[in-house]
Design a protein around this motif. Structure first.
Motif, PDB file in Angstrom:
ATOM      1  N   GLN A 274      44.385  15.511   0.895  1.00  0.00           N
ATOM      2  CA  GLN A 274      45.732  14.670   1.435  1.00  0.00           C
ATOM      3  C   GLN A 274      46.620  14.846   0.708  1.00  0.00           C
ATOM      4  OE1 GLN A 274      45.516  13.061   4.226  1.00  0.00           O
ATOM      5  NE2 GLN A 274      47.848  12.747   3.980  1.00  0.00           N
ATOM      6  N   ASP A 275      46.780  14.893  -0.775  1.00  0.00           N
ATOM      7  CA  ASP A 275      47.713  14.940  -1.804  1.00  0.00           C
ATOM      8  C   ASP A 275      48.235  16.640  -1.484  1.00  0.00           C
ATOM      9  OD1 ASP A 275      47.186  12.586  -2.847  1.00  0.00           O
ATOM     10  OD2 ASP A 275      46.116  13.387  -4.518  1.00  0.00           O
ATOM     11  N   ALA A 276      47.425  17.394  -1.218  1.00  0.00           N
ATOM     12  CA  ALA A 276      47.962  18.671  -1.068  1.00  0.00           C
ATOM     13  C   ALA A 276      48.770  18.764   0.320  1.00  0.00           C
ATOM     14  CB  ALA A 276      46.735  19.900  -0.773  1.00  0.00           C
ATOM     15  N   LYS A 277      48.218  18.003   1.452  1.00  0.00           N
ATOM     16  CA  LYS A 277      49.251  18.109   2.740  1.00  0.00           C
ATOM     17  C   LYS A 277      50.516  17.393   2.479  1.00  0.00           C
ATOM     18  CE  LYS A 277      45.120  18.195   5.640  1.00  0.00           C
ATOM     19  NZ  LYS A 277      44.653  17.037   6.879  1.00  0.00           N
ATOM     20  N   ASP A 278      50.264  16.332   1.696  1.00  0.00           N
ATOM     21  CA  ASP A 278      51.591  15.664   1.709  1.00  0.00           C
ATOM     22  C   ASP A 278      52.745  16.524   0.654  1.00  0.00           C
ATOM     23  OD1 ASP A 278      50.504  13.269   2.905  1.00  0.00           O
ATOM     24  OD2 ASP A 278      50.167  12.330   0.852  1.00  0.00           O
ATOM     25  N   SER A 279      52.190  17.223  -0.250  1.00  0.00           N
ATOM     26  CA  SER A 279      53.116  17.989  -1.019  1.00  0.00           C
ATOM     27  C   SER A 279      53.462  19.301  -0.316  1.00  0.00           C
ATOM     28  CB  SER A 279      52.324  18.597  -2.263  1.00  0.00           C
ATOM     29  OG  SER A 279      51.336  19.169  -2.020  1.00  0.00           O
ATOM     30  N   LEU A 280      52.609  19.738   0.707  1.00  0.00           N
ATOM     31  CA  LEU A 280      53.172  20.704   1.382  1.00  0.00           C
ATOM     32  C   LEU A 280      54.177  20.356   2.328  1.00  0.00           C
ATOM     33  CD1 LEU A 280      52.703  23.685   2.539  1.00  0.00           C
ATOM     34  CD2 LEU A 280      51.013  23.049   4.081  1.00  0.00           C
ATOM     35  N   ALA A 281      53.960  19.058   2.945  1.00  0.00           N
ATOM     36  CA  ALA A 281      55.004  18.570   3.821  1.00  0.00           C
ATOM     37  C   ALA A 281      56.312  18.412   3.376  1.00  0.00           C
ATOM     38  CB  ALA A 281      54.538  17.117   4.665  1.00  0.00           C
ATOM     39  N   VAL A 282      56.318  18.087   2.037  1.00  0.00           N
ATOM     40  CA  VAL A 282      57.523  17.849   1.382  1.00  0.00           C
ATOM     41  C   VAL A 282      58.271  19.230   1.039  1.00  0.00           C
ATOM     42  CG1 VAL A 282      58.407  17.079  -1.070  1.00  0.00           C
ATOM     43  CG2 VAL A 282      56.880  15.742   0.232  1.00  0.00           C
ATOM     44  N   ALA A 283      57.481  20.004   0.719  1.00  0.00           N
ATOM     45  CA  ALA A 283      57.990  21.732   0.272  1.00  0.00           C
ATOM     46  C   ALA A 283      58.489  22.113   1.713  1.00  0.00           C
ATOM     47  CB  ALA A 283      56.840  22.418  -0.368  1.00  0.00           C
ATOM     48  N   LYS A 284      57.875  21.823   2.750  1.00  0.00           N
ATOM     49  CA  LYS A 284      58.106  22.466   3.931  1.00  0.00           C
ATOM     50  C   LYS A 284      59.670  21.902   4.532  1.00  0.00           C
ATOM     51  CE  LYS A 284      55.172  23.900   7.737  1.00  0.00           C
ATOM     52  NZ  LYS A 284      54.086  23.485   8.721  1.00  0.00           N
TER      53      LYS A 284
ATOM     54  N   THR B 185      72.283  19.513  19.485  1.00  0.00           N
ATOM     55  CA  THR B 185      71.408  18.263  19.866  1.00  0.00           C
ATOM     56  C   THR B 185      70.025  18.459  18.980  1.00  0.00           C
ATOM     57  OG1 THR B 185      70.503  19.543  21.858  1.00  0.00           O
ATOM     58  CG2 THR B 185      72.307  18.051  22.174  1.00  0.00           C
ATOM     59  N   TYR B 186      69.852  19.359  18.399  1.00  0.00           N
ATOM     60  CA  TYR B 186      68.647  19.841  17.513  1.00  0.00           C
ATOM     61  C   TYR B 186      68.680  18.873  16.471  1.00  0.00           C
ATOM     62  CZ  TYR B 186      64.935  21.557  14.768  1.00  0.00           C
ATOM     63  OH  TYR B 186      63.795  21.768  14.030  1.00  0.00           O
ATOM     64  N   LYS B 187      67.802  18.130  16.005  1.00  0.00           N
ATOM     65  CA  LYS B 187      67.837  17.324  14.773  1.00  0.00           C
ATOM     66  C   LYS B 187      66.783  18.022  14.125  1.00  0.00           C
ATOM     67  CE  LYS B 187      69.409  13.014  17.116  1.00  0.00           C
ATOM     68  NZ  LYS B 187      70.470  13.441  17.411  1.00  0.00           N
ATOM     69  N   ASN B 188      67.291  18.137  12.983  1.00  0.00           N
ATOM     70  CA  ASN B 188      66.212  18.890  11.746  1.00  0.00           C
ATOM     71  C   ASN B 188      65.309  17.692  11.137  1.00  0.00           C
ATOM     72  OD1 ASN B 188      65.086  20.738  10.241  1.00  0.00           O
ATOM     73  ND2 ASN B 188      66.754  20.612   8.642  1.00  0.00           N
ATOM     74  N   ASN B 189      64.432  17.237  11.765  1.00  0.00           N
ATOM     75  CA  ASN B 189      63.530  16.210  11.182  1.00  0.00           C
ATOM     76  C   ASN B 189      62.083  16.550  11.274  1.00  0.00           C
ATOM     77  OD1 ASN B 189      62.922  15.579  13.769  1.00  0.00           O
ATOM     78  ND2 ASN B 189      64.424  13.988  13.967  1.00  0.00           N
ATOM     79  N   ALA B 190      61.055  15.989  10.986  1.00  0.00           N
ATOM     80  CA  ALA B 190      59.754  16.249  10.947  1.00  0.00           C
ATOM     81  C   ALA B 190      59.103  16.145  12.297  1.00  0.00           C
ATOM     82  CB  ALA B 190      58.703  15.506   9.903  1.00  0.00           C
ATOM     83  N   ASN B 191      59.563  15.547  12.978  1.00  0.00           N
ATOM     84  CA  ASN B 191      59.127  15.247  14.515  1.00  0.00           C
ATOM     85  C   ASN B 191      59.527  16.583  15.329  1.00  0.00           C
ATOM     86  OD1 ASN B 191      58.604  12.816  13.803  1.00  0.00           O
ATOM     87  ND2 ASN B 191      60.123  11.639  14.651  1.00  0.00           N
TER      88      ASN B 191
END
Length: 154
Positions: A44-54, A118-124
């Protein structure tokens, strides 16, 4: 009598081994459960850090992509203006099909401009999918510009 004492000793020894092995198995289960929990936490920690880096990389990439896309859209607008000007300056009756093609190119370019805004640069939003689709549309528009200037009539 020796046989009874020997049999009793063997039974006692077997019972002792069984109790000892049962205790270590519950201890092993507890240890393996703890290891599993630690591994889940690490994943889970690795996934979180990957999401932040991404997300950080995507923000920089988005700025560069947006600047590039905007400049191409502006160049396309200039090319469309030039085509319209040439069409008016020729003094000839240009095919209605040629005029229609210019209008189609203009609409496609406007659609790309709206899509970029219109593209919003977010995680969604799915960045890779948007980028691939936008580049594909840009390539098609570029090819349409090339095809417009080619005379297919013989």
């Amino acid at each position: 009598m020796k046989k009874i004492i020997l049999a009793l000793a063997v039974v006692t020894f077997m019972t002792g081994i069984t109790f000892v092995s049962c205790k270590s198995s519950t201890k092993e289960e507890t240890e393996s459960q703890e290891k599993i929990q630690n591994a889940k936490k690490n994943v889970q920690d690795a996934k979180d850090s990957l999401a932040v880096a991404k997300k950080e990389a995507t923000a920089e990439e988005w700025k560069a992509f947006k600047n590039s896309g905007d400049s191409i859209i502006i160049k396309n607008e200039e090319r469309i203006s030039e085509l319209k000007l040439k069409m008016k300056n020729t003094g000839k009756s240009i095919d209605a099909k040629y005029e229609k093609n210019i209008e189609v190119l203009e609409q496609k370019n406007k659609d790309l401009k709206v899509k970029m805004k219109t593209y919003k640069n977010n995680a969604n939003e799915d960045w890779q999918s948007f980028k691939r689709e936008f580049n594909h549309d840009m390539d098609e528009l570029g090819q349409a510009f090339k095809d417009l200037t080619v005379n297919n009539k013989k």
